[in-house]
Motif scaffolding. Structure first.
Motif, PDB file in Angstrom:
ATOM      1  N   ARG A 138       0.854  -1.201   0.000  1.00  0.00           N
ATOM      2  CA  ARG A 138       0.000   0.000   0.000  1.00  0.00           C
ATOM      3  C   ARG A 138       0.887   1.248   0.000  1.00  0.00           C
ATOM      4  O   ARG A 138       1.790   1.366   0.836  1.00  0.00           O
ATOM      5  CB  ARG A 138      -0.915   0.033   1.233  1.00  0.00           C
ATOM      6  CG  ARG A 138      -1.703  -1.249   1.478  1.00  0.00           C
ATOM      7  CD  ARG A 138      -2.779  -1.466   0.421  1.00  0.00           C
ATOM      8  NE  ARG A 138      -3.430  -2.761   0.598  1.00  0.00           N
ATOM      9  CZ  ARG A 138      -4.417  -2.997   1.443  1.00  0.00           C
ATOM     10  NH1 ARG A 138      -4.868  -2.031   2.225  1.00  0.00           N
ATOM     11  NH2 ARG A 138      -4.950  -4.197   1.523  1.00  0.00           N
ATOM     12  N   ILE A 140       0.549   5.401   0.178  1.00  0.00           N
ATOM     13  CA  ILE A 140      -0.416   6.441   0.544  1.00  0.00           C
ATOM     14  C   ILE A 140       0.312   7.776   0.642  1.00  0.00           C
ATOM     15  O   ILE A 140       1.315   7.895   1.355  1.00  0.00           O
ATOM     16  CB  ILE A 140      -1.099   6.120   1.883  1.00  0.00           C
ATOM     17  CG1 ILE A 140      -1.787   4.749   1.810  1.00  0.00           C
ATOM     18  CG2 ILE A 140      -2.122   7.208   2.247  1.00  0.00           C
ATOM     19  CD1 ILE A 140      -2.099   4.148   3.160  1.00  0.00           C
ATOM     20  N   GLU A 165      -1.538  14.554  -6.249  1.00  0.00           N
ATOM     21  CA  GLU A 165      -2.731  13.792  -6.635  1.00  0.00           C
ATOM     22  C   GLU A 165      -2.590  13.215  -8.044  1.00  0.00           C
ATOM     23  O   GLU A 165      -3.009  12.082  -8.319  1.00  0.00           O
ATOM     24  CB  GLU A 165      -3.978  14.664  -6.520  1.00  0.00           C
ATOM     25  CG  GLU A 165      -4.285  15.056  -5.083  1.00  0.00           C
ATOM     26  CD  GLU A 165      -5.631  15.745  -4.917  1.00  0.00           C
ATOM     27  OE1 GLU A 165      -6.395  15.818  -5.908  1.00  0.00           O
ATOM     28  OE2 GLU A 165      -5.919  16.203  -3.792  1.00  0.00           O
ATOM     29  N   ARG A 169      -2.466   8.940  -9.152  1.00  0.00           N
ATOM     30  CA  ARG A 169      -3.284   8.274 -10.168  1.00  0.00           C
ATOM     31  C   ARG A 169      -2.414   7.630 -11.246  1.00  0.00           C
ATOM     32  O   ARG A 169      -2.691   6.518 -11.709  1.00  0.00           O
ATOM     33  CB  ARG A 169      -4.261   9.272 -10.765  1.00  0.00           C
ATOM     34  CG  ARG A 169      -5.294   9.784  -9.762  1.00  0.00           C
ATOM     35  CD  ARG A 169      -6.362  10.628 -10.442  1.00  0.00           C
ATOM     36  NE  ARG A 169      -7.397  11.028  -9.506  1.00  0.00           N
ATOM     37  CZ  ARG A 169      -7.457  12.220  -8.912  1.00  0.00           C
ATOM     38  NH1 ARG A 169      -6.523  13.133  -9.153  1.00  0.00           N
ATOM     39  NH2 ARG A 169      -8.431  12.512  -8.072  1.00  0.00           N
ATOM     40  N   ALA A 172      -0.638   4.466  -9.795  1.00  0.00           N
ATOM     41  CA  ALA A 172      -1.563   3.326  -9.680  1.00  0.00           C
ATOM     42  C   ALA A 172      -1.660   2.586 -11.007  1.00  0.00           C
ATOM     43  O   ALA A 172      -1.695   1.348 -11.041  1.00  0.00           O
ATOM     44  CB  ALA A 172      -2.936   3.813  -9.227  1.00  0.00           C
ATOM     45  N   THR A 181      -1.799  -0.998  -4.154  1.00  0.00           N
ATOM     46  CA  THR A 181      -2.694   0.142  -4.265  1.00  0.00           C
ATOM     47  C   THR A 181      -1.938   1.438  -4.005  1.00  0.00           C
ATOM     48  O   THR A 181      -0.980   1.481  -3.230  1.00  0.00           O
ATOM     49  CB  THR A 181      -3.873   0.049  -3.282  1.00  0.00           C
ATOM     50  OG1 THR A 181      -3.386   0.143  -1.942  1.00  0.00           O
ATOM     51  CG2 THR A 181      -4.631  -1.257  -3.460  1.00  0.00           C
ATOM     52  N   ASN A 183      -2.965   5.489  -3.212  1.00  0.00           N
ATOM     53  CA  ASN A 183      -4.035   6.432  -2.918  1.00  0.00           C
ATOM     54  C   ASN A 183      -3.481   7.667  -2.207  1.00  0.00           C
ATOM     55  O   ASN A 183      -2.325   7.685  -1.779  1.00  0.00           O
ATOM     56  CB  ASN A 183      -5.094   5.778  -2.021  1.00  0.00           C
ATOM     57  CG  ASN A 183      -5.831   4.647  -2.718  1.00  0.00           C
ATOM     58  OD1 ASN A 183      -6.642   4.881  -3.611  1.00  0.00           O
ATOM     59  ND2 ASN A 183      -5.539   3.406  -2.312  1.00  0.00           N
ATOM     60  N   LEU A 229      -6.989   2.784   4.508  1.00  0.00           N
ATOM     61  CA  LEU A 229      -6.357   2.469   3.228  1.00  0.00           C
ATOM     62  C   LEU A 229      -5.233   1.448   3.384  1.00  0.00           C
ATOM     63  O   LEU A 229      -4.967   0.657   2.477  1.00  0.00           O
ATOM     64  CB  LEU A 229      -5.819   3.739   2.581  1.00  0.00           C
ATOM     65  CG  LEU A 229      -6.872   4.762   2.133  1.00  0.00           C
ATOM     66  CD1 LEU A 229      -6.204   6.041   1.660  1.00  0.00           C
ATOM     67  CD2 LEU A 229      -7.763   4.180   1.033  1.00  0.00           C
ATOM     68  N   VAL A 237      -9.693  -0.214  -2.781  1.00  0.00           N
ATOM     69  CA  VAL A 237      -9.634   1.220  -3.071  1.00  0.00           C
ATOM     70  C   VAL A 237      -8.283   1.503  -3.712  1.00  0.00           C
ATOM     71  O   VAL A 237      -7.228   1.227  -3.124  1.00  0.00           O
ATOM     72  CB  VAL A 237      -9.795   2.051  -1.785  1.00  0.00           C
ATOM     73  CG1 VAL A 237      -9.752   3.535  -2.113  1.00  0.00           C
ATOM     74  CG2 VAL A 237     -11.092   1.690  -1.071  1.00  0.00           C
ATOM     75  N   ASN A 238      -8.287   2.069  -4.913  1.00  0.00           N
ATOM     76  CA  ASN A 238      -7.045   2.301  -5.642  1.00  0.00           C
ATOM     77  C   ASN A 238      -7.191   3.527  -6.537  1.00  0.00           C
ATOM     78  O   ASN A 238      -8.262   3.791  -7.081  1.00  0.00           O
ATOM     79  CB  ASN A 238      -6.695   1.071  -6.489  1.00  0.00           C
ATOM     80  CG  ASN A 238      -5.276   1.104  -7.016  1.00  0.00           C
ATOM     81  OD1 ASN A 238      -4.404   1.746  -6.435  1.00  0.00           O
ATOM     82  ND2 ASN A 238      -5.026   0.409  -8.115  1.00  0.00           N
ATOM     83  N   GLN A 240      -7.349   6.650  -5.792  1.00  0.00           N
ATOM     84  CA  GLN A 240      -8.371   7.566  -5.286  1.00  0.00           C
ATOM     85  C   GLN A 240      -7.743   8.619  -4.359  1.00  0.00           C
ATOM     86  O   GLN A 240      -6.670   8.433  -3.792  1.00  0.00           O
ATOM     87  CB  GLN A 240      -9.431   6.787  -4.504  1.00  0.00           C
ATOM     88  CG  GLN A 240     -10.112   5.709  -5.320  1.00  0.00           C
ATOM     89  CD  GLN A 240     -10.793   6.236  -6.563  1.00  0.00           C
ATOM     90  OE1 GLN A 240     -11.535   7.226  -6.499  1.00  0.00           O
ATOM     91  NE2 GLN A 240     -10.539   5.612  -7.701  1.00  0.00           N
TER      92      GLN A 240
END
Length: 249
Positions: A138, A140, A165, A169, A172, A181, A183, A229, A237-238, A240
């Motif tokens: 993960r 984040i 941001e 994206r 990912a 993932t 995020n 997350l 959840v990916n 996002q």
């Protein structure tokens, strides 16, 4: 104190974890069963306080100094975490600065500094995480909900976080097929030293009233979103951006 690799436990690296939101994230992950590497820029004493609190929660924990804007420092953060724990499952990039400057030539040095830490730093940390994490990992990043507000003076900060941001994206998609993932969590106003710096009591009160819940967020509010997350319930959840802001934007 040296810890042997704890292969039966998950391990996380959190940058900017000596205080504020980063510290809350590190301690929440420690409480959730992660060993944690506390990345910090300069305040060794505060970092060691976070390490002590994480250990009190039952985690193996280390502190590692490094500037996220410098590629060798970022590599060293990851090396230290993997050496200490024998694995790395979650990476949270919480390191960041905030300076308020208008969009004007006189503010270009502050702009460059903000971009270096908040955007270049995210690029380096996310890229290193992509190279190191395996199946189920993960990643984040921390963004900000002030992007939607476009307040005067927030230009450099918003520009950097909007870039973060975008990186989330894209990364990912670049990690398609690897089970990792990527995020972002975008806090609204949160009661931290970074938020309070340079603001009057009147400004703080006004910002606290903007969200329908009519209060500032707390570091633990954001840590809870990150923990979601990073945990089993966040597996689907990916790519996002989770706007943890009480309805602020």
């Amino acid at each position: 104190m040296t810890y042997l690799p704890a292969t039966s436990r998950r391990a996380a690296l959190v940058t900017g974890a000596s205080r504020g939101i980063g510290r809350a994230i590190a301690l929440r992950l420690a409480a959730d069963g992660f060993d944690v590497a506390i990345g910090y820029a300069g305040n060794a004493a505060r970092a060691e306080e976070t390490v002590a609190a994480a250990r009190a929660a039952g985690a193996h924990a280390i502190a590692v100094q490094g500037d996220v804007a410098q590629a060798p420092d970022v590599a060293r953060l990851f090396d230290a975490a993997q050496q200490a724990f024998g694995r790395l499952d979650v990476v949270v990039n919480s390191a960041g600065i905030m300076t308020l400057n208008p969009v004007a030539p006189a503010g270009v040095e502050a702009f460059d500094q903000t971009i270096a830490t908040n955007l270049r730093g995210a690029f380096l940390v996310l890229g290193e995480a992509a190279a190191r994490l395996g199946q189920g990992g993960r990643i984040i990043a921390l963004s900000t909900s002030v992007i939607a507000r476009a307040f005067p003076g927030y230009g450099p900060y918003i520009a950097a976080k909007a870039g973060v941001e975008g990186l989330v994206r894209v990364l990912a998609n670049e990690l398609r097929g690897r089970g990792i993932t990527v995020n972002a969590v975008a806090p609204g106003p949160v009661a931290t030293d970074l938020f309070f710096d340079g603001k009057s009591e009147e400004q703080v009160a006004q910002l606290a009233k903007l969200a329908p819940l009519e209060r500032l967020g707390t570091p633990d509010d954001i840590a809870g979103a990150v923990a979601f997350l990073a945990g089993p319930d966040g597996a689907w959840v990916n790519a996002q951006v989770l706007r943890a802001n009480g309805g602020y934007a």
